[in-house]
Design a protein around this motif. Structure first.
Motif, PDB file in Angstrom:
ATOM      1  N   LYS A  75       0.910  -1.398  -0.221  1.00  0.00           N
ATOM      2  CA  LYS A  75       0.069  -0.176  -0.135  1.00  0.00           C
ATOM      3  C   LYS A  75       0.922   1.293  -0.017  1.00  0.00           C
ATOM      4  O   LYS A  75       0.569   2.286  -0.535  1.00  0.00           O
ATOM      5  CB  LYS A  75      -1.025   0.018   1.315  1.00  0.00           C
ATOM      6  N   THR A  76       1.907   1.297   0.599  1.00  0.00           N
ATOM      7  CA  THR A  76       2.573   2.558   0.966  1.00  0.00           C
ATOM      8  C   THR A  76       4.148   2.256   0.635  1.00  0.00           C
ATOM      9  O   THR A  76       4.754   1.100   1.005  1.00  0.00           O
ATOM     10  CB  THR A  76       2.331   2.885   2.381  1.00  0.00           C
ATOM     11  N   ILE A  77       4.880   3.406   0.165  1.00  0.00           N
ATOM     12  CA  ILE A  77       6.242   3.516   0.040  1.00  0.00           C
ATOM     13  C   ILE A  77       6.900   4.653   0.923  1.00  0.00           C
ATOM     14  O   ILE A  77       6.187   5.937   0.761  1.00  0.00           O
ATOM     15  CB  ILE A  77       6.855   3.631  -1.202  1.00  0.00           C
ATOM     16  N   ASP A 100      -3.923   4.014  -4.895  1.00  0.00           N
ATOM     17  CA  ASP A 100      -5.202   4.580  -4.106  1.00  0.00           C
ATOM     18  C   ASP A 100      -6.526   3.931  -4.529  1.00  0.00           C
ATOM     19  O   ASP A 100      -7.416   4.355  -3.945  1.00  0.00           O
ATOM     20  CB  ASP A 100      -5.136   5.979  -4.502  1.00  0.00           C
ATOM     21  N   GLY A 101      -6.259   2.772  -5.489  1.00  0.00           N
ATOM     22  CA  GLY A 101      -7.495   1.989  -5.434  1.00  0.00           C
ATOM     23  C   GLY A 101      -8.574   2.633  -6.452  1.00  0.00           C
ATOM     24  O   GLY A 101      -9.438   1.974  -6.587  1.00  0.00           O
ATOM     25  N   GLU A 106      -7.426  11.665 -15.402  1.00  0.00           N
ATOM     26  CA  GLU A 106      -7.353  12.030 -13.808  1.00  0.00           C
ATOM     27  C   GLU A 106      -6.254  11.367 -13.325  1.00  0.00           C
ATOM     28  O   GLU A 106      -5.465  11.914 -12.345  1.00  0.00           O
ATOM     29  CB  GLU A 106      -8.659  11.064 -13.199  1.00  0.00           C
ATOM     30  N   LYS A 107      -5.563  10.310 -13.894  1.00  0.00           N
ATOM     31  CA  LYS A 107      -4.166   9.871 -13.642  1.00  0.00           C
ATOM     32  C   LYS A 107      -3.369  11.051 -13.690  1.00  0.00           C
ATOM     33  O   LYS A 107      -2.111  11.382 -12.885  1.00  0.00           O
ATOM     34  CB  LYS A 107      -3.848   8.653 -14.345  1.00  0.00           C
ATOM     35  N   PHE A 108      -3.285  11.644 -14.796  1.00  0.00           N
ATOM     36  CA  PHE A 108      -2.206  12.675 -15.245  1.00  0.00           C
ATOM     37  C   PHE A 108      -2.413  13.733 -14.190  1.00  0.00           C
ATOM     38  O   PHE A 108      -1.250  14.464 -13.844  1.00  0.00           O
ATOM     39  CB  PHE A 108      -2.712  13.327 -16.527  1.00  0.00           C
ATOM     40  N   GLU A 109      -3.696  14.153 -13.896  1.00  0.00           N
ATOM     41  CA  GLU A 109      -3.769  15.387 -12.836  1.00  0.00           C
ATOM     42  C   GLU A 109      -3.770  14.963 -11.446  1.00  0.00           C
ATOM     43  O   GLU A 109      -3.086  15.584 -10.498  1.00  0.00           O
ATOM     44  CB  GLU A 109      -5.075  16.060 -13.146  1.00  0.00           C
ATOM     45  N   GLU A 120       1.755   4.038  -8.460  1.00  0.00           N
ATOM     46  CA  GLU A 120       1.340   2.892  -9.320  1.00  0.00           C
ATOM     47  C   GLU A 120       0.999   3.585 -10.887  1.00  0.00           C
ATOM     48  O   GLU A 120       1.451   3.084 -11.847  1.00  0.00           O
ATOM     49  CB  GLU A 120       0.201   2.177  -9.004  1.00  0.00           C
ATOM     50  N   ASP A 121       0.235   5.018 -10.874  1.00  0.00           N
ATOM     51  CA  ASP A 121      -0.062   5.427 -12.039  1.00  0.00           C
ATOM     52  C   ASP A 121       1.159   5.692 -12.779  1.00  0.00           C
ATOM     53  O   ASP A 121       0.965   5.812 -14.189  1.00  0.00           O
ATOM     54  CB  ASP A 121      -0.980   6.610 -11.797  1.00  0.00           C
ATOM     55  N   MET A 122       2.149   6.271 -12.243  1.00  0.00           N
ATOM     56  CA  MET A 122       3.250   6.624 -12.711  1.00  0.00           C
ATOM     57  C   MET A 122       3.991   5.536 -13.856  1.00  0.00           C
ATOM     58  O   MET A 122       4.259   5.952 -14.984  1.00  0.00           O
ATOM     59  CB  MET A 122       4.474   7.156 -11.939  1.00  0.00           C
ATOM     60  N   VAL A 123       3.781   4.099 -13.555  1.00  0.00           N
ATOM     61  CA  VAL A 123       4.088   3.107 -14.262  1.00  0.00           C
ATOM     62  C   VAL A 123       3.121   2.403 -14.863  1.00  0.00           C
ATOM     63  O   VAL A 123       3.190   1.074 -15.143  1.00  0.00           O
ATOM     64  CB  VAL A 123       5.466   2.311 -13.583  1.00  0.00           C
ATOM     65  N   SER A 124       1.925   2.822 -14.880  1.00  0.00           N
ATOM     66  CA  SER A 124       0.766   1.862 -15.267  1.00  0.00           C
ATOM     67  C   SER A 124       0.780   1.477 -16.777  1.00  0.00           C
ATOM     68  O   SER A 124       0.121   0.887 -17.196  1.00  0.00           O
ATOM     69  CB  SER A 124      -0.498   2.586 -14.849  1.00  0.00           C
ATOM     70  N   GLN A 125       1.567   2.239 -17.512  1.00  0.00           N
ATOM     71  CA  GLN A 125       1.689   2.075 -18.932  1.00  0.00           C
ATOM     72  C   GLN A 125       2.968   1.608 -19.108  1.00  0.00           C
ATOM     73  O   GLN A 125       4.032   2.321 -18.681  1.00  0.00           O
ATOM     74  CB  GLN A 125       1.149   3.309 -19.680  1.00  0.00           C
ATOM     75  N   GLU A 126       3.062   0.495 -19.936  1.00  0.00           N
ATOM     76  CA  GLU A 126       4.714  -0.017 -20.056  1.00  0.00           C
ATOM     77  C   GLU A 126       5.252   0.594 -20.998  1.00  0.00           C
ATOM     78  O   GLU A 126       4.899   0.995 -22.074  1.00  0.00           O
ATOM     79  CB  GLU A 126       4.393  -1.628 -20.520  1.00  0.00           C
TER      80      GLU A 126
END
Length: 284
Positions: free
Chosen positions: A71-73, A85-86, A93-96, A101-107
Motif C-alpha cells: 500500500k505504501t512506500i 489509491d485503488g 485523472e491519472k495525469f492530474e 502506481e499510476d506513474m508506471v501503469s503504462q509499459e
C-alpha cells in the motif's frame, strides 16, 4: 392505381431511410469500437506488468526508500506515498492526480519494436507524481539548482540534476552520441535546454525540465502534438539517437500519443535493473 403507387413510394422511402440508418449505426459502432480497442489495449498494457513495474520502481529509487509494502512506500526522509489509491481513473485523472502506481501503469517499450503510432492515450511516463519527484530531486527551484551539475553538451553548458545518477547517465549519452555518424549530429548537437522551473504547457503541473531531468534536442527536427492541426503522429528523429538515450535510462516523448519528439527525460523506473518478469518478488 395511383393510390397503390403512392403507397409503394412511401414503403420505398421508409426502407431507404432504415437502410441508411443501419449503415450509419454500423459505421458509428466501427468508429467507437476502434477507439475503444485502443483504450483497452492501453489498459491491458498497464495491468499485465504491474508486479514487474513495481519491482523496477523499487530498484530505481532503492537508495531513497526506507520501507515498502503493498500500500505504501516510505522514504528515508520520512515522507510516505500511497502506491495505489485503488481508484479507477481515466488517463486525464491519472495525469492530474497520480499515485505512484499510476506513474508506471503504462509499459514503456524500448527499441524499435514498439507500436507506432502510439495508441489512443498511450503516453508511458507522461503521468507523474509531482510530490514524489520533488521529494527525490528537489522541492523548489533553488533546491533543484543546488543538486545540478554542469555538463558540456557539444559546446553548450547545460544544467543536469546529479541525484540518482541522472547527470552521470546524460554524460554517458553525450559520449555515445559523439560516436554516431556525422549526418546524425544535426539532430542533437543543438539543444533547447534542460533546467527550467516551469509548468507543462496548458497545465498546472511541473515539467520534468523543472527537475533538470529532461533535455530537448534540435527543435528544427521536432514535432509536437499541440502544434499539429491534424494531430497526426509525425517523427523525424532517427532511432539510433533514441536507442542511445534509452540505453541510459531516458524515455522518449516520441513514443507518446501526446508526442513530443525532441523530448527525452530521465525515468529509471521504466528500465529493468538486471531482473526479468518471471523473477519478481511479491514481498513488498
Amino acid at each position: 392505381m395511383h393510390k397503390y403507387k403512392k403507397a409503394a413510394l412511401k414503403i420505398t422511402i421508409i426502407c431507404f431511410i432504415l437502410l441508411i440508418s443501419g449503415w450509419t449505426s454500423t459505421y458509428s459502432k466501427k468508429i467507437f469500437r476502434s477507439s475503444s480497442n485502443n483504450t483497452i489495449e492501453a489498459i491491458k498494457l498497464s495491468s499485465k506488468h504491474t508486479s514487474f513495474a513495481k519491482q523496477n520502481f523499487l530498484n530505481a529509487y532503492n537508495k531513497f526508500i526506507a520501507s515498502a509494502d503493498d500500500k505504501t512506500i516510505k522514504l528515508k526522509s520520512g515522507k510516505s506515498f500511497i502506491w495505489d489509491d485503488g481508484k479507477n481513473k481515466s488517463f486525464d485523472e491519472k495525469f492530474e492526480n497520480a499515485d505512484l502506481e499510476d506513474m508506471v501503469s503504462q509499459e514503456y517499450i524500448t527499441g524499435v519494436n514498439w507500436s507506432s503510432p502510439p495508441a489512443f492515450e498511450y503516453s508511458p511516463g507522461r503521468i507523474r507524481n509531482e510530490e514524489f519527484l520533488k521529494a527525490i530531486y528537489g522541492n523548489s527551484e533553488s533546491e533543484v539548482l543546488k543538486n545540478c551539475v554542469k555538463l558540456n553538451w557539444f559546446g553548450k553548458n547545460i544544467l543536469v540534476n546529479k541525484i540518482n545518477g541522472a547527470a552521470d547517465s546524460l554524460n554517458s549519452i553525450i559520449r555515445e552520441l559523439s560516436a554516431l555518424p556525422k549526418e546524425m549530429k544535426k539532430y542533437f548537437t543543438v539543444t533547447s535546454g534542460t533546467f527550467c522551473w516551469r509548468n507543462i504547457a496548458g497545465t498546472k503541473l511541473h515539467s520534468m525540465h523543472s527537475f533538470a531531468l529532461a533535455i530537448d534536442i534540435n527543435t528544427k527536427f521536432s514535432n509536437y502534438w499541440r502544434n499539429s492541426s491534424a494531430k497526426n503522429y509525425v517523427n523525424r528523429i532517427p532511432f539510433d539517437i533514441v536507442n542511445v538515450f534509452e540505453k541510459h535510462g531516458f524515455i522518449w516523448g516520441g513514443k507518446w500519443y501526446h508526442y513530443d519528439t525532441m523530448h527525452f527525460e530521465f525515468r529509471p523506473e521504466f528500465f529493468s535493473k538486471g531482473i526479468n518478469e518471471n523473477d519478481v518478488s511479491n514481498n513488498f
